[in-house]
Design a protein around this motif. Sequence first.
Motif, PDB file in Angstrom:
ATOM      1  N   GLU A   1       2.080   1.798  -3.421  1.00 39.03           N
ATOM      2  CA  GLU A   1       0.960   2.291  -4.233  1.00 39.03           C
ATOM      3  C   GLU A   1       0.725   3.786  -4.001  1.00 39.03           C
TER       4      GLU A   1
ATOM      5  N   SER B   1      -7.454  -0.379  -9.316  1.00 37.06           N
ATOM      6  CA  SER B   1      -7.528  -0.412  -7.853  1.00 37.06           C
ATOM      7  C   SER B   1      -8.980  -0.446  -7.380  1.00 37.06           C
TER       8      SER B   1
ATOM      9  N   ASP C   1      -6.397   2.669  -0.852  1.00 39.42           N
ATOM     10  CA  ASP C   1      -5.575   2.735  -2.059  1.00 39.42           C
ATOM     11  C   ASP C   1      -6.281   3.504  -3.161  1.00 39.42           C
TER      12      ASP C   1
ATOM     13  N   LEU D   1       0.837  -1.206   0.000  1.00 38.05           N
ATOM     14  CA  LEU D   1       0.000   0.000   0.000  1.00 38.05           C
ATOM     15  C   LEU D   1       0.868   1.251   0.000  1.00 38.05           C
TER      16      LEU D   1
END
Length: 135
Positions: free
Chosen positions: A61, A79, A111, A58
């Motif tokens: 990301e 996502s 996310d 995460l």
Amino acid sequence: MFTMFPLLFISLIVYVILHYLVGDGWSASQLMQIPMVSGDMWRITYGDAFIIISMGLLFVELLRSTKTGSDSILNHALSVVVFIISLLAFIIMPGFGNSVFFIFLSMTFLDFMAGFIVTTVTARRDFGISGGFGN
């Protein structure tokens, strides 16, 4: 192509594989224990390790969400798909309604929300749009 791929999808696939190969109780099984100076034993489960690794993905990301471009937009769209699949698994599939998977589900939500917000703010800054209405 790698920049388009949401990394939390890897965690989702790992969870599904472990669930079907090992069974429901894999996340509660103890991975290791570490003695603390206080005399306590820190017991780490496989579910804890899964969450920690997913949090690392995460973080990557979120760093990747600061980039603008078509790859970034596609990454955010994928996502959303990962979040929807995770939400449906949490609600519908047996063995997925537990705290470990709920925390993972929350991470997939963060996310895609953070990705869209950061991309929007970054794009506004890059294109010189400031203020809002009336400025």
